[in-house]
Design a protein around this motif. Structure first.
Motif, mmCIF file in Angstrom:
data_model
loop_
_atom_site.group_PDB
_atom_site.id
_atom_site.type_symbol
_atom_site.label_atom_id
_atom_site.label_comp_id
_atom_site.label_asym_id
_atom_site.label_seq_id
_atom_site.Cartn_x
_atom_site.Cartn_y
_atom_site.Cartn_z
ATOM 1 N N ALA A 165 0.839 -1.212 0.000
ATOM 2 C CA ALA A 165 0.000 0.000 0.000
ATOM 3 C C ALA A 165 0.870 1.256 0.000
ATOM 4 O O ALA A 165 0.527 2.249 -0.656
ATOM 5 N N ILE A 166 1.991 1.211 0.702
ATOM 6 C CA ILE A 166 2.884 2.378 0.701
ATOM 7 C C ILE A 166 3.441 2.609 -0.704
ATOM 8 O O ILE A 166 3.458 3.728 -1.196
ATOM 9 N N SER A 167 3.818 1.504 -1.363
ATOM 10 C CA SER A 167 4.382 1.647 -2.717
ATOM 11 C C SER A 167 3.351 2.178 -3.705
ATOM 12 O O SER A 167 3.690 2.763 -4.718
ATOM 13 N N LYS A 168 2.065 1.967 -3.387
ATOM 14 C CA LYS A 168 0.992 2.458 -4.273
ATOM 15 C C LYS A 168 0.540 3.859 -3.881
ATOM 16 O O LYS A 168 -0.452 4.365 -4.430
ATOM 17 N N GLY A 169 1.202 4.444 -2.877
ATOM 18 C CA GLY A 169 0.892 5.826 -2.502
ATOM 19 C C GLY A 169 -0.348 5.993 -1.637
ATOM 20 O O GLY A 169 -1.046 7.016 -1.744
ATOM 21 N N ALA A 170 -0.628 5.041 -0.761
ATOM 22 C CA ALA A 170 -1.798 5.132 0.129
ATOM 23 C C ALA A 170 -1.752 6.431 0.942
ATOM 24 O O ALA A 170 -0.754 6.711 1.597
ATOM 25 N N ASP A 171 -2.824 7.222 0.879
ATOM 26 C CA ASP A 171 -2.820 8.504 1.594
ATOM 27 C C ASP A 171 -3.717 8.431 2.825
ATOM 28 O O ASP A 171 -4.736 9.108 2.925
ATOM 29 N N ILE A 172 -3.293 7.572 3.744
ATOM 30 C CA ILE A 172 -3.959 7.426 5.033
ATOM 31 C C ILE A 172 -2.854 6.964 6.002
ATOM 32 O O ILE A 172 -1.861 6.376 5.546
ATOM 33 N N ALA A 173 -3.003 7.245 7.306
ATOM 34 C CA ALA A 173 -1.972 6.793 8.251
ATOM 35 C C ALA A 173 -1.979 5.270 8.322
ATOM 36 O O ALA A 173 -3.014 4.658 8.596
ATOM 37 N N LEU A 174 -0.850 4.659 8.039
ATOM 38 C CA LEU A 174 -0.752 3.195 8.012
ATOM 39 C C LEU A 174 0.195 2.700 9.092
ATOM 40 O O LEU A 174 1.343 3.121 9.161
ATOM 41 N N LEU A 175 -0.304 1.785 9.911
ATOM 42 C CA LEU A 175 0.481 1.182 10.988
ATOM 43 C C LEU A 175 0.780 -0.260 10.578
ATOM 44 O O LEU A 175 -0.145 -1.004 10.234
ATOM 45 N N PRO A 176 2.062 -0.690 10.602
ATOM 46 C CA PRO A 176 2.328 -2.094 10.269
ATOM 47 C C PRO A 176 1.577 -3.031 11.237
ATOM 48 O O PRO A 176 1.585 -2.795 12.451
#
Ligand code: AMP
Ligand code: ZN
Ligand code: FE
Ligand code: FE
Length: 264
Positions: free
Chosen positions: A48-59
């Motif tokens: 999701a990070i590589s796809k540019g997810a624009d929300i706070a993401l926690l592993p």
């Protein structure tokens, strides 16, 4: 108000949706944060990070542990993703050994399936075996596969050799993460639950799905007594579990932030 759903599954395990579809749905329902918690798999996060997810993401991750014959799910958050990836590899190894034994049983029962016919982006298990059985025409539905052949007491079922919850917690801590007891209300054996509550968890998932306050309260009290934090999540799986709605339970901002910052 900040809300983060910290329990959901993508198509990297047995969820039906792509991680970016979950990001889209999360934003649509007004969430500000997400943690993907695939079973024994952490790939959705970097994807999701590589796809540019624009929300706070926690592993996040949901480790499939067991105490005796009872499965216990341990949620991990805020760990080093590469380190957890290595831990998940060990879980998958145990799964693969079990899957091979189940395919051997199905073969004996006249339903041959090759390992290469099980399709998954991440962790492989009974849901994928059920789908292959439907595809090959051995059963009429996913449900029937479990009912007749691969459910917990059915003839082709083989249990996975599992790590204990204590080991799961240690693995999460060694990756720098926080360990949270998943959906404690699902643990029917009260003596087992009592034992789990003495382990070195950092938090407990007191808020789950569309729980009313009355159902989360006892677990919130347990958290308070132990100095644990409280998390909340929907356990969203997409269309295979249509009753669970993304964002139906959530984790509050201070806890989400604490987990994002990692252990000090
Ligand atoms: P595994 O960890 O590979 O043994 O598979 C466990 C998964 O199979 C669970 O997370 C459920 O998604 C699914 N499952 C287990 N029992 C059933 C059942 N009776 N009906 C439908 N799905 C089931
Ligand atoms: Zn699942
Ligand atoms: Fe679970
Ligand atoms: Fe789950």
């Amino acid at each position: 108000m900040f809300r983060a759903d910290t329990h959901c599954h993508t198509n990297f395990s047995d969820g039906t949706e792509d991680p970016m579809e979950l990001v889209r749905m999360a934003k649509e329902s007004g969430l500000q944060g997400l943690a993907f918690t695939d079973h024994d798999d952490v790939s959705a996060h970097p994807y999701a990070i590589s796809k540019g997810a624009d929300i706070a993401l926690l592993p996040g991750v949901e480790l499939s542990c067991a105490e005796g014959q009872t499965s216990v799910h341990v949620l991990g958050y805020g760990f080093d993703v590469d380190a957890m990836h290595a831990v998940c590899k060990e879980y998958k190894q145990l799964r693969d050994e079990r899957n091979e034994k189940m395919l051997a049983r199905l073969q004996e029962l006249g339903m041959p399936i090759d390992m290469s016919e099980l399709i998954s982006l991440g962790s492989l298990g009974r849901p994928q075996i059920a789908l292959a059985m439907v595809k090959k025409g051995y059963v009429s539905s996913f449900r029937a596969a479990f009912d007749k052949w691969i459910g917990d007491r059915a003839p082709a079922f083989v249990q996975v050799d599992r790590y204990s919850p204590r080991e799961g917690i240690e693995q999460i801590h060694s990756c720098g993460g926080f360990a949270v007891l998943a959906h404690p209300h699902l643990i029917e054996n009260k003596a087992l639950l009592k034992g789990l509550l003495t382990l070195d968890f950092d938090g407990i998932e007191a808020c789950y799905g569309d729980f009313p306050k009355a159902r989360s309260l006892p677990f919130e009290q347990i958290a308070q007594e132990r100095g644990w934090f409280v998390t909340g999540g929907s356990d969203f799986h997409g269309s295979i579990k249509p009753h669970s709605r993304l964002g139906s339970s959530w984790t509050k901002e201070p806890i989400f932030t604490q987990m994002l910052e990692g252990r000090s």
